[in-house]
Design a protein around this motif. Structure first.
Motif, PDB file in Angstrom:
ATOM      1  N   GLU A  15      -0.833   9.014   0.039  1.00 55.35           N
ATOM      2  CA  GLU A  15      -1.936   8.196   0.521  1.00 55.35           C
ATOM      3  C   GLU A  15      -3.288   8.869   0.327  1.00 55.35           C
ATOM      4  N   ASP A  34      14.005   6.668   4.873  1.00 56.13           N
ATOM      5  CA  ASP A  34      12.576   6.447   5.085  1.00 56.13           C
ATOM      6  C   ASP A  34      12.362   4.958   5.367  1.00 56.13           C
ATOM      7  N   ASP A  76       9.692   3.128   5.291  1.00 57.12           N
ATOM      8  CA  ASP A  76       8.675   2.472   4.454  1.00 57.12           C
ATOM      9  C   ASP A  76       9.090   2.386   2.996  1.00 57.12           C
ATOM     10  N   THR A  77       9.631   3.464   2.454  1.00 60.49           N
ATOM     11  CA  THR A  77      10.036   3.499   1.041  1.00 60.49           C
ATOM     12  C   THR A  77      11.463   4.045   0.948  1.00 60.49           C
ATOM     13  N   ASP A  89      -7.069  -2.499   5.498  1.00 62.77           N
ATOM     14  CA  ASP A  89      -6.299  -2.255   4.276  1.00 62.77           C
ATOM     15  C   ASP A  89      -6.963  -3.022   3.124  1.00 62.77           C
ATOM     16  N   SER A 126       0.799  -1.226   0.000  1.00 59.30           N
ATOM     17  CA  SER A 126       0.000   0.000   0.000  1.00 59.30           C
ATOM     18  C   SER A 126       0.834   1.281   0.000  1.00 59.30           C
ATOM     19  N   PRO A 127       1.856   1.432   0.878  1.00 59.74           N
ATOM     20  CA  PRO A 127       2.639   2.683   0.847  1.00 59.74           C
ATOM     21  C   PRO A 127       3.336   2.932  -0.485  1.00 59.74           C
ATOM     22  N   ASN A 128       3.848   1.877  -1.120  1.00 59.87           N
ATOM     23  CA  ASN A 128       4.505   2.051  -2.413  1.00 59.87           C
ATOM     24  C   ASN A 128       3.501   2.380  -3.501  1.00 59.87           C
TER      25      ASN A 128
END
Length: 598
Positions: A122, A274, A276-277, A142, A112-114
């Motif tokens: 988002e 980061d 997450d990414t 999600d 989802s974050p990517n």
């Protein structure tokens, strides 16, 4: 028939070497890079990947031999069932169920974050795919993760050939994206002077212990090469393709991981990554937004490929366990057209989608490593057992007993041993006196002779001492709060047990029966017994370092598994009505009875 499938193979599928690379490259490089660099390794991230890769390579050698010798669905569960026993195999299979379910859900949540970065954030995601918090509850659902799990499940139900083709395309694109990251990132690093390495904290800001802790975490990045072993029944030439797929995928992934980590740490200081990414954000900080979008797209595709690799093995493990009667026969049904366990695949996908939709499984991610490391440990132990004390009897279905008893070279006897059911004994004794040439050769070399029975006893006790010694060393090395005297004492006792077992196994001959047990002519693990012992030691050390919280959660799951086995699996086990024959006569029995052992 299911019992015989443990030892004999009938090919019925296609090559699936893309599965290994596609299953491995994903969460490890696109997600773990940022977290591990920030919290554990710092600029020494590449060394963490190297150490984890070496550890995985030791397990890969063991997997390669067992997968080519016993090419049947079930992977580590299957090998433990053959070499150790049903009870231990059940716990391994039960732990693998947990691993693949949580692993798939974790990967799905990481997409989802990517995906949001591709859409611009988002807030820009379509409402049907965006995450939402349930009012009044601390639960963030999600939908995107659940939808992706269902799509991958449907693709896997179509057939292995089709899903492998799709994963091959995704993996190829992913590899090219990673090559782009390495080339473009290296150019930027040379242009900016590798700023991420010019820090006053040095190369090891968290010390060597931090680097080792990072290697235990990034070990998750190498989970996936064993997926190929679980598809042994769907590979045309398992003796060649399985070891080749495992080895090449692991080598390629390790090289890519190390080069990417070197470049990313050079682009951005480790403390500014980061979590997450990390890769796409690193390029964005240098003003190359289009590259960030490209990398985010590669991350989404790579994570989808990893998701496919996480869901694919579990139905086959369920199928193997159901064949042995340990689970309902519902999971052993194979679609005649697609040759895929569709019911098990749909059940697996539904559970993974439900977990990914409702739960933030990041806190449960450590449980994935428990299942993997326990499986890798048992595979290494299975190699030692196979070489030194291979099982001397094979279970066969009770339907063959009447025909086998009428064979002229066999006689039937009731088995008074610990085996369930009956045993078919040959007129020739299992343990024979060595001939004069063998005795003379051994006397010249060692000065004394061990009978086969005594040699197997020595080997069995030595393997047990090695396991206990490895555990004591791992526990003492990891428990820094223990008093110094107690730690050194545990290390001394463990080292003595480990060294004693290694010396004994190095001095005695390996069992000749290993050549006729399973398929011969495939890959042979080198440096036995040293290599499997190192594999056991490293895996146990990583297991001990996973933390008390993780082990508490895993213990609850394993306790549930024990209850299921006691109240269902043991009562319905296919071994309950089985009878046993010596491995040397298994092929002859199949020919004389006119029954296909495949």
């Amino acid at each position: 028939m299911e019992l015989c499938a443990k030892f004999f193979y009938l090919p019925n599928g296609t090559r699936s070497n893309f599965i290994a690379v596609g299953s491995t490259i994903g969460a490890g490089v696109y997600i773990l890079v940022g977290t591990v660099a920030r919290e554990h390794s710092g600029p020494a991230l590449a060394f963490s990947f190297l150490i984890a890769g070496v550890s995985a390579a030791l397990s890969a050698f063991c997997y390669a031999e067992l997968s080519s010798r016993f090419p049947s669905a079930g992977s580590a569960y299957h090998y433990s069932y053959i070499c150790i026993g049903e009870g231990v195999a059940w716990l391994i299979g039960w732990a693998l169920i947990l691993e693949y379910t949580i692993g798939g859900s974790t990967v799905a949540r990481g997409i989802s974050p990517n995906l949001a970065m591709i859409f611009g954030g988002e807030d820009c995601l379509p409402a049907i795919l965006a995450r939402h918090q349930i009012p009044g509850l601390d639960i963030v659902v999600d939908p995107c993760a659940a939808v992706l799990v269902f799509i991958v499940t449907g693709l896997l139900c179509i057939g292995v050939k089709e899903s492998t083709f799709a994963q091959g395309i995704i993996t190829t694109v992913n590899v090219f994206v990673m090559i782009f990251v390495i080339v473009a990132g290296s150019y930027l690093c040379f242009k900016t002077g590798w700023a991420g390495y010019q820090l006053p904290s040095g190369y090891f800001p968290y010390g060597v212990d931090g680097m080792l802790a990072g290697s235990a975490t990034v070990f998750f990045a190498y989970i996936g090469f064993d997926s190929v072993a679980s598809m042994a029944e769907e590979v045309k030439n398992p003796q060649r393709d399985l070891p080749l797929g495992i080895g090449l995928s692991l080598l390629l992934c390790c090289l890519l991981y190390m080069m990417v980590s070197v470049v990313i740490v050079g682009l951005v200081p480790y403390y500014a990554m980061d979590p997450d990414t990390p890769i796409s954000s690193a390029f964005a900080t240098h003003g190359i937004q289009w590259a960030a979008y490209l990398i985010a797209l590669g991350a989404v595709m790579a994570l989808c490929s990893t998701l496919m690799g996480s869901i694919l093995p579990q139905p086959r493990i369920l199928m193997a366990m159901a064949r042995d009667g340990l689970l309902p026969s519902f999971f052993s049904d194979v679609n005649q057209r697609t040759q895929v366990p569709v019911k098990g695949t749909i059940s697996t996908g539904f559970c993974a989608a439900l977990l990914a939709f409702f739960m933030d499984v990041s806190q449960l991610a450590g449980m994935v490593s428990v299942g993997t490391l326990v499986a890798f440990t048992m595979v290494a132990i299975s190699v030692l057992i196979l070489r030194y004390v291979p099982p001397d009897e094979v279970p066969l279905p009770s339907s063959l007993q009447e025909r086998i008893c009428s064979a002229p070279f066999l006689r039937c006897e009731e088995n008074s041993s610990s085996h369930v059911g009956t045993s078919i004994s040959t007129k020739q004794p299992l343990l024979c006196e060595p001939d004069d040439s063998t005795v003379e050769k051994k006397e010249v070399r060692w000065g004394w002779v061990l009978s086969k029975e005594n040699r197997r006893k020595f080997a069995g006790w030595s393997i047990m001492f090695i396991c206990i010694g490895n555990f004591l060393i791992s526990y003492a090395a990891s428990s820094l709060l223990l008093p110094g005297l107690l730690r050194y004492s545990l290390c001394g006792v463990g080292g003595l047990l480990l060294l004693s077992g290694l010396i004994v196994l190095s001095c005695i001959d390996q069992d000749d029966a290993r050549h006729s047990f399973g398929h011969s002519g495939g890959f042979i693990c080198p440096l036995v017994p040293l290599l499997p012992i190192l594999c056991i030691l490293i895996n146990m050390y990583l297991l001990v370092n996973l933390g008390a919280g993780t082990w508490a959660r895993v213990s609850v799951w394993l306790f549930i598994g024990v209850l299921v086995y006691v109240f269902y699996g043991r009562r319905h086990s296919s071994l309950a009505n089985a009878f046993y024959v010596t491995t040397a006569h298994a092929d002859e029995i199949g020919r004389s009875s006119g029954y296909s052992l495949a």
